[in-house]
Design a protein around this motif. Structure first.
Motif, PDB file in Angstrom:
ATOM      1  N   TYR A 248       1.333   8.115  49.281  1.00  0.00           N
ATOM      2  CA  TYR A 248       1.421   6.962  50.163  1.00  0.00           C
ATOM      3  C   TYR A 248       0.054   6.289  50.249  1.00  0.00           C
ATOM      4  O   TYR A 248      -0.971   6.953  50.391  1.00  0.00           O
ATOM      5  CB  TYR A 248       1.850   7.378  51.577  1.00  0.00           C
ATOM      6  CG  TYR A 248       3.190   8.064  51.639  1.00  0.00           C
ATOM      7  CD1 TYR A 248       4.364   7.349  51.483  1.00  0.00           C
ATOM      8  CD2 TYR A 248       3.277   9.442  51.855  1.00  0.00           C
ATOM      9  CE1 TYR A 248       5.603   7.972  51.545  1.00  0.00           C
ATOM     10  CE2 TYR A 248       4.502  10.077  51.922  1.00  0.00           C
ATOM     11  CZ  TYR A 248       5.665   9.343  51.763  1.00  0.00           C
ATOM     12  OH  TYR A 248       6.880   9.965  51.830  1.00  0.00           O
ATOM     13  N   PHE A 249       0.030   4.969  50.162  1.00  0.00           N
ATOM     14  CA  PHE A 249      -1.200   4.191  50.322  1.00  0.00           C
ATOM     15  C   PHE A 249      -1.000   3.157  51.426  1.00  0.00           C
ATOM     16  O   PHE A 249       0.117   2.736  51.707  1.00  0.00           O
ATOM     17  CB  PHE A 249      -1.564   3.461  49.026  1.00  0.00           C
ATOM     18  CG  PHE A 249      -2.142   4.338  47.955  1.00  0.00           C
ATOM     19  CD1 PHE A 249      -3.509   4.559  47.877  1.00  0.00           C
ATOM     20  CD2 PHE A 249      -1.317   4.947  47.012  1.00  0.00           C
ATOM     21  CE1 PHE A 249      -4.051   5.361  46.894  1.00  0.00           C
ATOM     22  CE2 PHE A 249      -1.847   5.750  46.016  1.00  0.00           C
ATOM     23  CZ  PHE A 249      -3.226   5.964  45.954  1.00  0.00           C
ATOM     24  N   GLY A 250      -2.094   2.737  52.044  1.00  0.00           N
ATOM     25  CA  GLY A 250      -2.006   1.693  53.047  1.00  0.00           C
ATOM     26  C   GLY A 250      -3.343   1.295  53.595  1.00  0.00           C
ATOM     27  O   GLY A 250      -4.395   1.841  53.217  1.00  0.00           O
ATOM     28  N   GLY A 251      -3.310   0.346  54.527  1.00  0.00           N
ATOM     29  CA  GLY A 251      -4.528  -0.170  55.119  1.00  0.00           C
ATOM     30  C   GLY A 251      -5.004   0.608  56.325  1.00  0.00           C
ATOM     31  O   GLY A 251      -6.112   0.388  56.811  1.00  0.00           O
ATOM     32  N   SER A 252      -4.170   1.535  56.827  1.00  0.00           N
ATOM     33  CA  SER A 252      -4.560   2.372  57.957  1.00  0.00           C
ATOM     34  C   SER A 252      -3.783   3.681  57.874  1.00  0.00           C
ATOM     35  O   SER A 252      -2.848   3.815  57.085  1.00  0.00           O
ATOM     36  CB  SER A 252      -4.283   1.674  59.288  1.00  0.00           C
ATOM     37  OG  SER A 252      -2.892   1.632  59.559  1.00  0.00           O
ATOM     38  N   SER A 253      -4.147   4.630  58.734  1.00  0.00           N
ATOM     39  CA  SER A 253      -3.490   5.941  58.690  1.00  0.00           C
ATOM     40  C   SER A 253      -2.070   5.894  59.230  1.00  0.00           C
ATOM     41  O   SER A 253      -1.319   6.856  59.072  1.00  0.00           O
ATOM     42  CB  SER A 253      -4.303   6.956  59.499  1.00  0.00           C
ATOM     43  OG  SER A 253      -4.346   6.583  60.860  1.00  0.00           O
ATOM     44  N   THR A 254      -1.673   4.795  59.862  1.00  0.00           N
ATOM     45  CA  THR A 254      -0.322   4.687  60.429  1.00  0.00           C
ATOM     46  C   THR A 254       0.520   3.637  59.716  1.00  0.00           C
ATOM     47  O   THR A 254       1.630   3.343  60.156  1.00  0.00           O
ATOM     48  CB  THR A 254      -0.405   4.348  61.927  1.00  0.00           C
ATOM     49  OG1 THR A 254      -1.133   3.125  62.099  1.00  0.00           O
ATOM     50  CG2 THR A 254      -1.079   5.467  62.701  1.00  0.00           C
ATOM     51  N   TYR A 269      -6.497   3.980  52.633  1.00  0.00           N
ATOM     52  CA  TYR A 269      -5.950   5.248  53.112  1.00  0.00           C
ATOM     53  C   TYR A 269      -4.923   5.763  52.115  1.00  0.00           C
ATOM     54  O   TYR A 269      -4.141   4.987  51.545  1.00  0.00           O
ATOM     55  CB  TYR A 269      -5.301   5.091  54.492  1.00  0.00           C
ATOM     56  CG  TYR A 269      -6.291   4.914  55.613  1.00  0.00           C
ATOM     57  CD1 TYR A 269      -6.656   5.984  56.428  1.00  0.00           C
ATOM     58  CD2 TYR A 269      -6.885   3.669  55.854  1.00  0.00           C
ATOM     59  CE1 TYR A 269      -7.574   5.827  57.454  1.00  0.00           C
ATOM     60  CE2 TYR A 269      -7.813   3.503  56.875  1.00  0.00           C
ATOM     61  CZ  TYR A 269      -8.149   4.588  57.662  1.00  0.00           C
ATOM     62  OH  TYR A 269      -9.066   4.432  58.670  1.00  0.00           O
ATOM     63  N   ALA A 270      -4.910   7.067  51.900  1.00  0.00           N
ATOM     64  CA  ALA A 270      -3.960   7.679  50.966  1.00  0.00           C
ATOM     65  C   ALA A 270      -3.611   9.081  51.434  1.00  0.00           C
ATOM     66  O   ALA A 270      -4.427   9.776  52.040  1.00  0.00           O
ATOM     67  CB  ALA A 270      -4.539   7.728  49.561  1.00  0.00           C
ATOM     68  N   TYR A 271      -2.371   9.495  51.130  1.00  0.00           N
ATOM     69  CA  TYR A 271      -1.868  10.791  51.597  1.00  0.00           C
ATOM     70  C   TYR A 271      -0.740  11.247  50.680  1.00  0.00           C
ATOM     71  O   TYR A 271       0.073  10.445  50.220  1.00  0.00           O
ATOM     72  CB  TYR A 271      -1.350  10.650  53.029  1.00  0.00           C
ATOM     73  CG  TYR A 271      -0.439  11.770  53.506  1.00  0.00           C
ATOM     74  CD1 TYR A 271      -0.960  12.996  53.889  1.00  0.00           C
ATOM     75  CD2 TYR A 271       0.938  11.587  53.591  1.00  0.00           C
ATOM     76  CE1 TYR A 271      -0.134  14.015  54.337  1.00  0.00           C
ATOM     77  CE2 TYR A 271       1.777  12.601  54.042  1.00  0.00           C
ATOM     78  CZ  TYR A 271       1.240  13.806  54.410  1.00  0.00           C
ATOM     79  OH  TYR A 271       2.057  14.809  54.848  1.00  0.00           O
ATOM     80  N   GLY A 272      -0.668  12.568  50.412  1.00  0.00           N
ATOM     81  CA  GLY A 272       0.478  13.148  49.719  1.00  0.00           C
ATOM     82  C   GLY A 272       0.170  13.593  48.307  1.00  0.00           C
ATOM     83  O   GLY A 272      -0.871  13.280  47.726  1.00  0.00           O
ATOM     84  N   GLY A 273       1.097  14.360  47.741  1.00  0.00           N
ATOM     85  CA  GLY A 273       0.994  14.789  46.359  1.00  0.00           C
ATOM     86  C   GLY A 273      -0.188  15.698  46.077  1.00  0.00           C
ATOM     87  O   GLY A 273      -0.691  15.736  44.959  1.00  0.00           O
ATOM     88  N   CYS A 274      -0.648  16.457  47.092  1.00  0.00           N
ATOM     89  CA  CYS A 274      -1.803  17.345  46.911  1.00  0.00           C
ATOM     90  C   CYS A 274      -3.003  16.595  46.351  1.00  0.00           C
ATOM     91  O   CYS A 274      -3.680  17.054  45.428  1.00  0.00           O
ATOM     92  CB  CYS A 274      -1.445  18.535  46.020  1.00  0.00           C
ATOM     93  SG  CYS A 274      -0.234  19.640  46.753  1.00  0.00           S
ATOM     94  N   PHE A 275      -3.263  15.427  46.902  1.00  0.00           N
ATOM     95  CA  PHE A 275      -4.387  14.588  46.481  1.00  0.00           C
ATOM     96  C   PHE A 275      -5.681  15.407  46.539  1.00  0.00           C
ATOM     97  O   PHE A 275      -6.009  16.005  47.544  1.00  0.00           O
ATOM     98  CB  PHE A 275      -4.505  13.391  47.425  1.00  0.00           C
ATOM     99  CG  PHE A 275      -5.018  12.133  46.775  1.00  0.00           C
ATOM    100  CD1 PHE A 275      -6.148  12.151  45.972  1.00  0.00           C
ATOM    101  CD2 PHE A 275      -4.375  10.923  46.974  1.00  0.00           C
ATOM    102  CE1 PHE A 275      -6.633  10.997  45.378  1.00  0.00           C
ATOM    103  CE2 PHE A 275      -4.849   9.751  46.388  1.00  0.00           C
ATOM    104  CZ  PHE A 275      -5.973   9.789  45.592  1.00  0.00           C
ATOM    105  N   GLY A 276      -6.421  15.437  45.431  1.00  0.00           N
ATOM    106  CA  GLY A 276      -7.686  16.151  45.359  1.00  0.00           C
ATOM    107  C   GLY A 276      -7.595  17.534  44.768  1.00  0.00           C
ATOM    108  O   GLY A 276      -8.619  18.126  44.405  1.00  0.00           O
TER     109      GLY A 276
END
Length: 371
Positions: A248-254, A269-276
Motif C-alpha cells: 500500500y502507498f499513500g500520502g499519509s499513514s491513514t 508512506y508505504a506498508y505491506g509485503g514484508c517491505f525491507g
C-alpha cells in the motif's frame, strides 16, 4: 565446481532435536516415488505437508538434503556446512543452481546451468516463484524452532537469494563484501507487542542507493529528497496486501491504497509485503537491511524485478542475504479476515493499533490497515 546431479549421502541420522518435536514424520506422504533422494536413509526422512507444498527432508546440524513438491513440480536440494566453506545445490526445472561460501571472508559465488548439458542459463519468473515457495516451506517447517540447524539456515539463505535473483543478471557471479559489510536494520523493524500506536518508519530509496550514504549525485538526485525515495516505510513481517505489487502507498499513514506509484512526488508512506525484508515477498528469513529495503523500493516504485534499473540494488543485497543476521522477535502470525468466525464484527478494541495486522471484518477500521 559444476555437478550434473545432486550428490547424496548414506547413513544419515535424523537429529530430531534439530527440527523439534513439533515436526515429526506424520505428514502427508501421498503416492511419492523413491526417485530423487539418492542414497538418503529413508528411515531418517521427515515428510511434511505445508501450505506451499510437500517437503521431504533428511537433516543433521551440518547437512541437509531432500526434495520439495509444489504444483506438480519437484525441486531437489542439498546443503553442507563446513568450517571453511559451505555449499548448496538446488535442482529446479531442469536447472542446477550452486552457491559456495567462503566463511573466512564472507565472499561467495553462484552458478546456474542446464542440468542436461551444462549450458549457462538465467533465472525465469517461474524459477523464482518455485524458490520463493521453497523458502516459505522451510520457514513453515521450522516455525516453532528458536534456532534451526546450520544446514537449514543455509538452505533458507540460498532460497532467499535465488528466489529474488534478477533475470537480467548473469547466474555466474562472485559476490564480495561491501566496505560497510552489513546494513542491518533490525532496530527499525516493527515487532509484535512493541506498544499500542507505536510505529517505526524508515526511508527507502533507489538510484541514490549507496548503503554507506554517499549519493554520488546520480542524475542530480539528493538522497532522501527526490521522487525515488519513500520517506516513511513501515518495515515488518506483515504479509502481502490485496494490491498487485503487495504494498500500500499513500500520502499519509491513514490514506494508503492499492497503487504502484511511478516515482511520484508526495507519495511518502508505504506498508505491506514484508517491505525491507531480504528476498521476495514474505519468506522464512528475517533479515532486514538497508540494501534490501532500497531494492524493494526500486521494484515497487515502477520497476519490475528483472529491470535493469534494479540490478545494482540487487547486487548490493547479496552480501546481506548470505551474511546479515536474522532479526529476532519480528515474526507475525496475521489473519487479515475474520469473516465467518466468532470475532466477525466483534473484534476486541484492544486489538486496534497493536501491530497485529489489518483486522479486516471487525466493527472498526483498524489503524493497522493503513487504508
Amino acid at each position: 565446481m559444476r555437478r550434473s546431479t545432486i550428490s547424496a549421502r548414506s547413513s544419515l541420522t535424523l537429529a530430531a532435536a534439530l527440527l523439534g518435536a513439533t515436526i515429526g514424520t506424520t505428514g502427508c506422504t501421498g503416492d511419492l516415488d523413491d526417485e530423487g533422494l539418492g542414497d538418503i536413509d529413508k528411515d531418517a526422512v521427515i515428510t511434511e505437508e505445508v501450505d506451499t507444498g510437500l517437503i521431504e527432508l533428511s537433516v543433521t546440524e551440518s547437512y541437509a538434503a531432500g526434495r520439495y513438491y509444489h504444483d506438480d513440480i519437484e525441486l531437489h536440494f542439498e546443503a553442507e556446512v563446513q568450517e571453511s566453506t559451505s555449499e548448496v545445490t538446488l535442482e529446479v526445472r531442469g536447472m542446477i543452481l550452486l552457491l559456495t561460501i567462503d566463511h573466512e571472508t564472507g565472499a561467495f559465488d553462484v552458478d546456474g546451468f542446464a542440468a542436461e548439458n551444462g549450458v549457462d542459463t538465467q533465472m525465469t519468473p517461474e524459477d523464482r516463484a518455485l524458490l520463493q515457495a521453497l523458502d516459505a516451506a522451510l520457514g513453515a517447517l521450522t516455525a516453532e524452532q528458536t534456532q534451526p540447524s546450520q544446514a537449514i539456515d543455509l538452505l533458507i539463505r540460498a532460497s532467499t537469494l535465488f528466489g529474488d535473483y534478477s533475470s537480467s543478471l548473469p547466474l555466474q557471479r562472485a559476490f564480495y563484501g561491501r566496505l560497510d559489510r552489513s546494513s542491518s536494520m533490525c532496530g527499525s523493524v516493527n515487532k509484535p507487542g512493541q506498544g499500542v500506536n507505536t510505529k517505526l518508519w524508515s526511508s527507502a530509496t533507489h538510484d541514490c542507493n549507496d548503503t554507506a550514504g554517499d549519493c554520488s549525485n546520480w542524475w542530480g538526485c539528493s538522497r532522501w529528497d527526490d521522487n525515488a525515495t519513500t520517506d516513511h516505510v513501515f518495515m515488518s513481517m506483515h504479509p502481502d496486501g490485496g494490491c498487485s505489487d503487495d504494498t500500500y502507498f499513500g500520502g499519509s499513514s491513514t490514506s494508503l491504497s492499492c497503487h504502484e506509484p511511478d516515482h511520484p512526488g508526495g507519495t511518502e508512506y508505504a506498508y505491506g509485503g514484508c517491505f525491507g525484508r531480504c528476498g521476495g515477498g514474505c519468506g522464512s528469513g528475517t533479515q532486514f537491511t538497508r540494501a534490501c529495503l532500497d531494492h524493494d523500493q526500486c521494484v515497487r516504485l515502477g520497476h519490475s524485478l528483472a529491470s535493469f534499473w534494479c540490478t545494482d540494488e540487487f547486487s548490493d543485497t547479496g552480501w546481506d542475504v548470505i551474511n546479515a543476521p536474522h532479526c529476532s522477535g519480528v515474526s507475525f502470525t496475521v489473519d487479515y479476515n475474520w469473516a465467518g468466525g466468532s470475532t466477525q464484527n466483534n473484534c476486541p478494541t484492544s486489538w486496534n493499533g497493536t501491530n497485529d495486522g489489518c483486522d479486516h471484518g471487525c466493527q472498526f477500521i483498524d489503524g493497522d490497515c493503513f487504508r
